[in-house]
Design an enzyme around this catalytic site. Structure first.
Site, PDB file in Angstrom:
ATOM      1  N   TRP A 166       0.827  -1.209   0.000  1.00  0.00           N
ATOM      2  CA  TRP A 166       0.000   0.000   0.000  1.00  0.00           C
ATOM      3  C   TRP A 166       0.857   1.253   0.000  1.00  0.00           C
ATOM      4  O   TRP A 166       0.514   2.246  -0.646  1.00  0.00           O
ATOM      5  CB  TRP A 166      -1.020  -0.026   1.138  1.00  0.00           C
ATOM      6  N   ASP A 176      -2.140   6.592   6.193  1.00  0.00           N
ATOM      7  CA  ASP A 176      -3.188   5.759   5.587  1.00  0.00           C
ATOM      8  C   ASP A 176      -3.579   4.704   6.614  1.00  0.00           C
ATOM      9  O   ASP A 176      -2.928   3.680   6.748  1.00  0.00           O
ATOM     10  CB  ASP A 176      -2.656   5.108   4.306  1.00  0.00           C
ATOM     11  N   LYS A 236     -12.641  -1.947   5.863  1.00  0.00           N
ATOM     12  CA  LYS A 236     -11.915  -2.838   6.762  1.00  0.00           C
ATOM     13  C   LYS A 236     -12.480  -2.739   8.178  1.00  0.00           C
ATOM     14  O   LYS A 236     -12.955  -3.708   8.734  1.00  0.00           O
ATOM     15  CB  LYS A 236     -10.420  -2.499   6.782  1.00  0.00           C
TER      16      LYS A 236
HETATM   17  C1  LIG Z   1      -7.521  -1.632   1.415  1.00  0.00           C
HETATM   18  C2  LIG Z   1      -6.465  -0.592   1.551  1.00  0.00           C
HETATM   19  C3  LIG Z   1      -6.322   0.441   0.618  1.00  0.00           C
HETATM   20  C4  LIG Z   1      -7.194   0.563  -0.604  1.00  0.00           C
HETATM   21  O1  LIG Z   1      -8.438   0.990  -0.254  1.00  0.00           O
HETATM   22  P1  LIG Z   1      -9.545   1.328  -1.356  1.00  0.00           P
HETATM   23  O2  LIG Z   1     -10.642   1.833  -0.505  1.00  0.00           O
HETATM   24  O3  LIG Z   1      -9.844   0.055  -2.083  1.00  0.00           O
HETATM   25  O4  LIG Z   1      -8.974   2.356  -2.275  1.00  0.00           O
HETATM   26  C5  LIG Z   1      -5.332   1.385   0.826  1.00  0.00           C
HETATM   27  N1  LIG Z   1      -4.519   1.312   1.887  1.00  0.00           N
HETATM   28  C6  LIG Z   1      -4.615   0.330   2.803  1.00  0.00           C
HETATM   29  C7  LIG Z   1      -3.690   0.307   3.972  1.00  0.00           C
HETATM   30  C8  LIG Z   1      -5.596  -0.647   2.659  1.00  0.00           C
HETATM   31  O5  LIG Z   1      -5.697  -1.629   3.572  1.00  0.00           O
END
Ligand SMILES: *Cc1c(COP(=O)(O)O)cnc(C)c1O
Length: 360
Positions: free
Chosen positions: A102, A172, A196
């Site tokens: 990521w 993030d 998540k």
């Molecule tokens: C799942 C995830 C993403 C991507 O998220 P989207 O909502 O599909 O764009 C980005 N960063 C992390 C750490 C993730 O777990």
């Protein structure tokens, strides 16, 4: 009806109590005679849902008054671009820490807008650990420092918050937000896709310190401009209303459980027992360094990869779903977010022991 224990990394399992409440309110939300999905986002009913959700979220995370909370769309992936568009503020460079899949995606998007300094990378370890806190040095001219506190694919998590001094820190937190209390004041921006640990897909939450908003790169769409969205209470256009509502139900569920201190205790206990089961056997192993292990996503491998298939088949039959590891890591991955009950982790551990007895 029977529900399984679903270890999906995302979209992930939701609290059963939340789904039941949503079911009960599905056709007629509190006497309005309509579903939340069918309401005007500007009507009184939805406005009350939106305001309550934000208030509960702010209370759970103790978000200080000088931060705005935005309820947006586009996922964390859109924020990979949204962050440089909003935070560069005339500076040409930003610092990024690279700890896995990521981080890499965030870096690739940021490179479209600025010079990216990768100030630390754990790629040489195969992304099995985070960098040491005292190994981090940031650029004087960086507009911000970006990192990924929890790498969902590698199962690697920072146990500390990088100290960036006066440089705004951007995180993030897609797969770790709401798993424990955090000191928001240490951050300039926190963003997270909902699917998540917040609610259903379609909603993205951004927490931003208000002195950082207002100056965007030329060409930034209004819907990606934090200031425009903040001024419009995240309703510059139609927001993801049903996801916002469901997220609100999750926040109420978390408050009912005692908030994030209680959640942290439960999460730590769940993770500790799963790692103990992995470390306590020669049959299973964790690829992640002990000081970098995620509370939320637990990858593990079997001694013989030929046993992966029977392991997954047996798990499925035992009501333990979505344990297959990410293709880049292999083996298994158990995602054990807030909504995974402790009994789910206990059932997984019991199954692992049984499988080892049969095949070890
Ligand atoms: C799942 C995830 C993403 C991507 O998220 P989207 O909502 O599909 O764009 C980005 N960063 C992390 C750490 C993730 O777990």
């Amino acid at each position: 009806m029977s529900r399984v224990f679903n270890f999906s990394a995302g979209p992930a399992t939701l609290p059963e109590a939340v789904l039941q409440r949503a079911r009960d309110e599905m056709l007629d939300w509190r006497g309005t005679g309509m579903s939340v999905m069918e309401m005007s986002h500007r009507g009184k009913a939805f406005m009350s849902i939106a305001v309550q959700a934000e208030a509960d979220f702010r209370e759970l995370l103790a978000v200080p008054d000088n931060y705005r909370v935005l309820f947006l769309q586009g996922g964390a992936s859109l924020q990979f671009a949204g962050v440089p568009m909003n935070l560069l503020r005339g500076k040409p460079t930003a610092d990024y820490i690279n700890t896995g899949a990521w981080s890499k995606k965030a870096i690739a998007q940021a490179k479209k807008y600025c010079d990216v300094n990768v100030v630390a990378s754990t790629e040489d370890s195969g992304f099995t650990r985070v960098p040491a806190a005292d190994s981090l040095a940031f650029s004087d001219d960086a507009a911000y420092v970006h990192y990924t506190p929890n790498e969902t694919i590698g199962g690697v998590e920072f146990q500390y918050v990088p100290d960036t001094g006066d440089i705004p820190l951007v995180a993030d937190m897609s797969s770790t937000i709401l798993s424990r209390p955090i000191d928001i004041a240490k951050f300039g921006v926190i963003y997270a896709g909902a699917q998540k640990n917040i609610g259903p897909a379609g909603l993205t939450i951004v927490i931003v310190r208000d002195d950082l908003i207002g100056e965007v790169l030329p060409g930034t769409p209004d819907v990606m401009n934090y200031k425009s969205q903040a001024d419009a209470d995240s309703m510059l256009n139609t927001p993801p209303t049903y996801s916002w509502y469901l997220a609100g139900l999750v926040f109420q569920w978390l408050k009912h459980l005692g908030g994030l201190n209680s959640m942290a205790e439960i999460n730590q206990r769940k993770a500790a027992k799963l790692y103990a089961a992995i470390d306590g056997s020669d049959f299973y192993s964790s690829p992640v360094a002990a000081d970098s292990r995620s509370w939320m996503n637990v990858p593990f491998t079997l001694a013989d990869p030929a046993l992966d298939k029977p392991f997954l088949e047996g798990a499925e039959a035992a009501g333990l779903a979505t344990l297959k590891g990410h293709r880049s890591v292999g083996g298994m991955r158990a995602s054990i977010y807030n909504a995974m009950p402790e009994e789910g982790v206990d059932a997984l551990i019991a199954y692992m022991k049984e499988f080892e007895q049969q095949h070890g």
